[in-house]
Every structure is written in C-alpha cells, then in structure tokens.
Design a protein around this motif. Structure first.
Motif, PDB file in Angstrom:
ATOM      1  N   GLU A 228      46.524  39.432  38.812  1.00 44.75           N
ATOM      2  CA  GLU A 228      47.867  39.571  38.852  1.00 44.75           C
ATOM      3  C   GLU A 228      48.194  38.612  39.971  1.00 44.75           C
ATOM      4  OE1 GLU A 228      51.156  43.050  37.999  1.00 44.75           O
ATOM      5  OE2 GLU A 228      49.639  43.421  39.744  1.00 44.75           O
ATOM      6  N   ASN A 229      47.891  38.617  41.042  1.00 49.13           N
ATOM      7  CA  ASN A 229      48.486  37.943  42.374  1.00 49.13           C
ATOM      8  C   ASN A 229      48.103  36.403  42.083  1.00 49.13           C
ATOM      9  OD1 ASN A 229      49.021  40.038  43.654  1.00 49.13           O
ATOM     10  ND2 ASN A 229      46.857  40.228  44.610  1.00 49.13           N
ATOM     11  N   ALA A 230      47.055  35.986  41.556  1.00 47.08           N
ATOM     12  CA  ALA A 230      46.745  34.562  41.169  1.00 47.08           C
ATOM     13  C   ALA A 230      47.142  34.083  40.052  1.00 47.08           C
ATOM     14  CB  ALA A 230      45.244  34.262  41.334  1.00 47.08           C
ATOM     15  N   GLU A 231      47.641  35.060  39.079  1.00 44.67           N
ATOM     16  CA  GLU A 231      47.840  34.644  37.843  1.00 44.67           C
ATOM     17  C   GLU A 231      47.206  33.865  37.028  1.00 44.67           C
ATOM     18  OE1 GLU A 231      52.116  32.940  38.435  1.00 44.67           O
ATOM     19  OE2 GLU A 231      52.721  34.924  37.297  1.00 44.67           O
ATOM     20  N   LYS A 232      45.821  34.562  36.926  1.00 45.03           N
ATOM     21  CA  LYS A 232      44.910  33.735  36.351  1.00 45.03           C
ATOM     22  C   LYS A 232      43.864  34.807  35.674  1.00 45.03           C
ATOM     23  CE  LYS A 232      41.695  33.302  40.054  1.00 45.03           C
ATOM     24  NZ  LYS A 232      41.047  32.492  41.178  1.00 45.03           N
ATOM     25  N   ALA A 233      43.079  34.377  34.500  1.00 41.04           N
ATOM     26  CA  ALA A 233      42.052  35.416  33.892  1.00 41.04           C
ATOM     27  C   ALA A 233      40.675  34.685  34.085  1.00 41.04           C
ATOM     28  CB  ALA A 233      42.391  35.575  32.355  1.00 41.04           C
ATOM     29  N   GLY A 234      39.772  35.528  34.583  1.00 40.34           N
ATOM     30  CA  GLY A 234      38.378  35.043  34.847  1.00 40.34           C
ATOM     31  C   GLY A 234      37.610  35.471  33.927  1.00 40.34           C
ATOM     32  N   PHE A 235      36.787  34.681  33.234  1.00 44.27           N
ATOM     33  CA  PHE A 235      35.818  35.109  32.195  1.00 44.27           C
ATOM     34  C   PHE A 235      34.643  35.052  32.805  1.00 44.27           C
ATOM     35  CE2 PHE A 235      38.262  35.260  28.251  1.00 44.27           C
ATOM     36  CZ  PHE A 235      39.515  34.648  28.696  1.00 44.27           C
ATOM     37  N   THR A 236      33.563  36.145  32.361  1.00 36.36           N
ATOM     38  CA  THR A 236      32.314  36.199  32.934  1.00 36.36           C
ATOM     39  C   THR A 236      31.359  36.338  31.548  1.00 36.36           C
ATOM     40  OG1 THR A 236      32.763  37.159  35.089  1.00 36.36           O
ATOM     41  CG2 THR A 236      30.474  37.372  34.221  1.00 36.36           C
ATOM     42  N   PHE A 237      30.349  35.429  31.641  1.00 35.98           N
ATOM     43  CA  PHE A 237      29.233  35.628  30.555  1.00 35.98           C
ATOM     44  C   PHE A 237      28.048  35.475  31.274  1.00 35.98           C
ATOM     45  CE2 PHE A 237      27.884  35.323  26.012  1.00 35.98           C
ATOM     46  CZ  PHE A 237      26.636  35.041  26.397  1.00 35.98           C
ATOM     47  N   SER A 329      17.680  35.532  37.595  1.00 38.14           N
ATOM     48  CA  SER A 329      16.933  35.897  36.263  1.00 38.14           C
ATOM     49  C   SER A 329      18.166  35.916  35.233  1.00 38.14           C
ATOM     50  CB  SER A 329      16.244  37.193  36.289  1.00 38.14           C
ATOM     51  OG  SER A 329      14.924  37.144  37.123  1.00 38.14           O
ATOM     52  N   GLY A 330      18.100  34.542  34.453  1.00 38.08           N
ATOM     53  CA  GLY A 330      19.025  34.915  33.395  1.00 38.08           C
ATOM     54  C   GLY A 330      19.930  33.654  33.502  1.00 38.08           C
ATOM     55  N   THR A 331      21.205  33.783  32.894  1.00 38.79           N
ATOM     56  CA  THR A 331      22.137  32.543  32.902  1.00 38.79           C
ATOM     57  C   THR A 331      23.398  33.313  32.878  1.00 38.79           C
ATOM     58  OG1 THR A 331      20.764  31.384  31.197  1.00 38.79           O
ATOM     59  CG2 THR A 331      23.161  30.736  31.333  1.00 38.79           C
ATOM     60  N   PHE A 332      24.356  32.763  33.776  1.00 37.91           N
ATOM     61  CA  PHE A 332      25.458  33.255  34.299  1.00 37.91           C
ATOM     62  C   PHE A 332      26.521  32.134  34.267  1.00 37.91           C
ATOM     63  CE2 PHE A 332      28.594  35.710  36.612  1.00 37.91           C
ATOM     64  CZ  PHE A 332      29.218  34.582  37.436  1.00 37.91           C
ATOM     65  N   LEU A 333      27.609  32.451  33.655  1.00 40.41           N
ATOM     66  CA  LEU A 333      28.653  31.415  33.465  1.00 40.41           C
ATOM     67  C   LEU A 333      29.967  32.116  33.741  1.00 40.41           C
ATOM     68  CD1 LEU A 333      26.538  30.517  31.041  1.00 40.41           C
ATOM     69  CD2 LEU A 333      28.651  28.790  30.517  1.00 40.41           C
ATOM     70  N   TYR A 334      30.739  31.524  34.584  1.00 42.97           N
ATOM     71  CA  TYR A 334      32.354  31.973  34.924  1.00 42.97           C
ATOM     72  C   TYR A 334      33.197  30.949  34.829  1.00 42.97           C
ATOM     73  CZ  TYR A 334      36.201  33.603  37.762  1.00 42.97           C
ATOM     74  OH  TYR A 334      37.374  33.973  38.496  1.00 42.97           O
ATOM     75  N   TRP A 335      34.398  31.230  34.226  1.00 41.43           N
ATOM     76  CA  TRP A 335      35.335  30.147  33.985  1.00 41.43           C
ATOM     77  C   TRP A 335      36.825  30.898  33.982  1.00 41.43           C
ATOM     78  CZ3 TRP A 335      32.424  31.665  30.315  1.00 41.43           C
ATOM     79  CH2 TRP A 335      32.943  32.138  29.012  1.00 41.43           C
ATOM     80  N   GLU A 336      37.820  30.155  34.216  1.00 39.82           N
ATOM     81  CA  GLU A 336      39.150  30.791  34.349  1.00 39.82           C
ATOM     82  C   GLU A 336      40.200  30.061  33.438  1.00 39.82           C
ATOM     83  OE1 GLU A 336      40.177  30.092  38.533  1.00 39.82           O
ATOM     84  OE2 GLU A 336      38.675  31.989  39.248  1.00 39.82           O
ATOM     85  N   ILE A 337      41.280  30.895  33.312  1.00 36.36           N
ATOM     86  CA  ILE A 337      42.369  29.849  32.590  1.00 36.36           C
ATOM     87  C   ILE A 337      43.498  30.702  33.333  1.00 36.36           C
ATOM     88  CG2 ILE A 337      41.448  29.571  30.434  1.00 36.36           C
ATOM     89  CD1 ILE A 337      43.086  32.236  29.509  1.00 36.36           C
ATOM     90  N   SER A 338      44.538  29.886  33.369  1.00 41.35           N
ATOM     91  CA  SER A 338      45.741  30.212  34.283  1.00 41.35           C
ATOM     92  C   SER A 338      46.926  29.707  33.560  1.00 41.35           C
ATOM     93  CB  SER A 338      45.773  29.755  35.630  1.00 41.35           C
ATOM     94  OG  SER A 338      45.560  28.303  35.869  1.00 41.35           O
ATOM     95  N   LYS A 339      48.394  30.138  34.036  1.00 41.71           N
ATOM     96  CA  LYS A 339      49.516  29.611  33.323  1.00 41.71           C
ATOM     97  C   LYS A 339      49.798  28.088  33.870  1.00 41.71           C
ATOM     98  CE  LYS A 339      52.449  33.703  33.325  1.00 41.71           C
ATOM     99  NZ  LYS A 339      53.673  34.343  33.946  1.00 41.71           N
TER     100      LYS A 339
END
Lengths: 339, 111
Positions: A228-237, A329-339
């Motif tokens: 909420e503070n940064a006004e962004k959504a972070g996705f994790t896979f 061990s594995g594969t991790f992806l993270y990314w964001e979208i914001s206003k």
C-alpha cells in the motif's frame, strides 16, 4: 506357583480382568473424545496431530527475511531446514527475531513446507515475528491458507498466495492474481497482458523443464502481494525443481556451449533471455519463453524482474547478475507492477 | 466494386478469456485445441467462401508465446504450401505487438 497360572480357574479370571480393562479404556477414550489429559497446549497439539513430547529443533530465520533483498542468508536458512529434516528431525521455524519480512520469502517458505521431498514427512511448527507490524503482515499474507495454525486470520487482505495441485498451465490462476493486484492498485480490474504472459511462460517452463531427469512433474506456486505504501504489486513465482541450469535438456546444450567458451551460468542466463540460445528441444519454433519474459520487461509491462535459480541471482532490470554461494534449488521469479 | 467477405473469430467470446499452454496435455484452452477446433474450421470456411478470416484478439487476459505459436504457426505448418497470412486479418487494440508476434510465428513456422 506354575500350577496356579495354568489352572482353568486362573485363566478365566485373567481373561475377565483383561476384558474389563479394555472396556474401561474404551469408555475413557469415548468420554475424552480425543482430548489429551496433558495440561499444556494439548488442544493445539491434538488438532495438528502432534505430541506434546515431540522434540522440535529450532531453525532461526535471518533478520532480513527477504529472498529478493537478502538471497544468501535466506537460502542458507532454507538449507538449514532441509538438513534438519534430512536428519529425520522435526523443525521449529523461528521467525521471532525477523526485522524485515517480504511476501516472496513467505511464498517460498510455504512452497517448501508443502513439499514432502523437503520435509521428508517430518513435522514442523513455528512462531511469528515479535514485531507487531510484521506479525500482522505475516498473518495477512495468505500463509495460513496453507499451514495449520491456532491463530488464523479469516481473510488475508494484502496477499494472495495461490498454489495449484495440478502441474498444468493454468490461466485462471493467473487471472485471479491479476484481478487481485489491479483492484488493489486501481480500484478496478485492468488487463495486464504482460503479467499474464510472464505467469504462463513460467508455468510452461516448470512443466517442461523443472523435473530434470525425474519422471514426476513439479508443482508451481504463484503469489501476489500489494504494498500500500509503495503503491505496487509484487508477483512471485516459484517451483522447487532442479533449476534452469540443471534441467536435463539444458545439460545437453551446455556441453556444446562450453566449447563456445560460455562457461558461467550467469552468462548463459543473459543469452537465454536475449533469445540467443536455441531451444534445447532442437525445434526452432520453440524456446521463446524466457525471451518473451525479457521482452515484457523491456516494453515496461513489468518492472524489477529478478530471477534466482541454481547459483545465479539476476536482477534483470539493472542487468546485475551474481553467483550465489548457496545454491537455490528450483526457479524463482519476482516482478512488480505499479501505478 | 468488389466487396470482401469477412468471417470473424473472437478468441475471447468464442474460445476463452484465458488462453493457455501450447498443447492439450499441458492445460486447458491450449493452442492445440484452438487450432484444431476453431482456427482450422474457420480457415477452411474462409477459403471456401473466398473470404478473409478476421481474428479478434482483444478482451482476453493475454497470450503466452506457446499458445500463439502453436495456433498460428501450427496453421501454417498444416498448410505449408499456402500463404495463410493472405487469408487472415487481426485486431489487437489491447496489445498491438501480439499481431507482429503472430506474423513472425507464421513466417518462421516451417523453418
């Protein structure tokens, strides 16, 4: 003496005594209804199927419990858990001293705890951060939708961890995560074709490559968290497979690449993202998954893309890649979208 | 004056709002399913009627590359001696680059 115990009269007495004892136990168990008479924490233990006498070995999380920002310590923490489970010990996950906790780390933690190959079927329990703000954040992440607890919030508000029991590519899950994120960001649903593409490509890659040489298919986890503070959504896979560089198909390719002096996984990942490496299937119209994820970043559909796999930590946005001391061990992806 | 006949195929309303993976075995609403059950029949009908097949790509959640390649690259591979692009037209106001991607997949389908 021996003659007494062999006599019919004694045997009859003994049999009746045993039957009476059995009846008393059955009546007692029926009365208790599965409740333990142990005085401390018995309900919690019984509900979780745990014994109050079971020993749990503590494993403490790092203060900065964020895979994105503190990969080395967080991976090392996961590996300590793995080693403890491997020794056939139950684990107590100590989050009490964490000063930072992020949704990406929580998602990976859930994915590991729900993986029998990680826990080896052993029990685990844990605590929450002492810090009140972190404690609330942790409770609202969606963690308790997957892990049993006596203090479970009804509706996680800021996070949405989604796991699929299927190993398939699932557009509906991607849709629900995007809907959650955009309603938080914009107050309404908005199409995010780039995010949808990244999620689908990640699911495809898990299905095609994560199992390595094994016959089983890896499960994947996807989550979104709204800041909420940064006004962004972070996705994790995340998938807990063998990682990009240990997939069977890529191993064959790597032998050829070594002849071209491409030895480091970090260099290989860069080339894969730019589409400079042919598909390991040998089919020319395949292998567009990672390049298309990179294109989404370049188009601005997503921001702050981070990939962690095997011994590589790559911040694709800043083009910084480093080799990890502790392998993931594995594969991790993270990314964001914001206003 | 000649009038071009146009057949319309809307992915979102006729197939799915959540296009999925490449093959049926990989999940629901695959490119393989779209190709076999929707795209090929409509393409054949367009050829019979000497029409253009107009494909509306809007109002879905988005597209994975595998879905698009299997659908449209797959169409070209099914008709290797034809230039399928001549019989197709596209609309993608949501993501304009998708049309360029599809054209690339069609051109590279037989490589």
């Amino acid at each position: 003496m021996k003659k007494l115990y062999t006599e019919r009269k004694w045997k009859e007495h003994s049999r009746k005594r045993q039957e009476n004892e059995l009846d008393r136990r059955r009546h007692r168990n029926k009365y208790l209804g599965g409740r333990s008479t142990s005085p401390v924490g018995s309900r919690q233990y019984n509900r979780a199927g745990l014994s109050p006498y079971q020993k749990f070995h503590p494993v403490s999380a790092p203060h900065n419990f964020s895979l994105v920002n503190n990969p080395e310590e967080v991976i090392e923490f996961f590996e300590r858990m793995r080693a403890t489970f491997k020794k056939k010990r139950s684990v107590f996950i100590d989050l009490s001293e964490t000063t930072t906790i992020t949704a990406d780390a929580i998602t990976v933690l859930v994915s590991l705890l729900k993986n029998d190959r990680f826990t080896r079927g052993k029990d685990y329990k844990g605590n929450v951060p002492n810090d009140e703000f972190l404690r609330d954040k942790f409770k609202e992440s969606g963690f308790y939708n997957y892990v049993l607890s006596s203090t479970r919030p009804k509706n996680p508000d800021y996070g949405s961890i989604r796991a699929r029991n299927t190993i398939k590519v699932d557009g509906a899950t991607a849709q629900s995560l995007i809907t959650f994120a955009t309603k938080k960001l914009y107050g309404e649903y908005r199409k995010q074709g780039g995010v949808y593409k990244v999620l689908l490509e990640s699911m495809n890659n898990t299905r095609d490559h994560a199992s390595g040489r094994g016959e089983h298919r890896e499960r994947w986890w996807a989550a979104v968290h709204y800041d909420e503070n940064a006004e962004k959504a972070g996705f994790t896979f995340i998938d807990n497979g063998v990682g990009i560089f240990k997939s069977r198909s890529l191993n064959i390719l790597q032998e050829s690449l070594r002849k071209l002096n491409i030895n480091r996984n970090s260099d290989l990942l860069k080339k894969m993202l730019r589409g400079e490496i042919e598909s390991s299937t040998g089919i020319p119209y395949r292998g567009r998954g990672l390049p298309s994820i990179y294109e989404c970043l370049q188009r601005g559909d997503i921001q702050n893309l981070i990939i962690i796999t095997n011994n590589v930590y790559a911040n694709i946005q800043t083009n910084r890649v480093r080799i990890l001391e502790n392998e993931f061990s594995g594969t991790f992806l993270y990314w964001e979208i914001s206003k | 004056m000649t009038t071009a006949i146009m057949l319309i195929l809307s992915v979102a309303t006729e197939f799915s709002r959540t296009p999925g993976p490449r093959e049926r075995k990989d999940g629901d609403f695959s490119g393989e399913q779209f190709l076999q059950e929707y795209l090929v029949p409509k393409y054949e009908e367009a050829k019979r009627e000497n029409a253009i097949l107009f494909i509306d790509l809007d109002n879905t959640e988005g597209y994975g590359t595998s879905f698009l390649e299997e659908s449209f690259g797959g169409l070209q591979r099914l008709y290797p001696t034809e230039d399928v692009l001549k019989s197709l037209d596209f609309k993608s106001d949501d993501e304009r680059y998708v049309i360029d991607d599809i054209k690339k997949y069609i051109k590279e389908a037989n490589n």
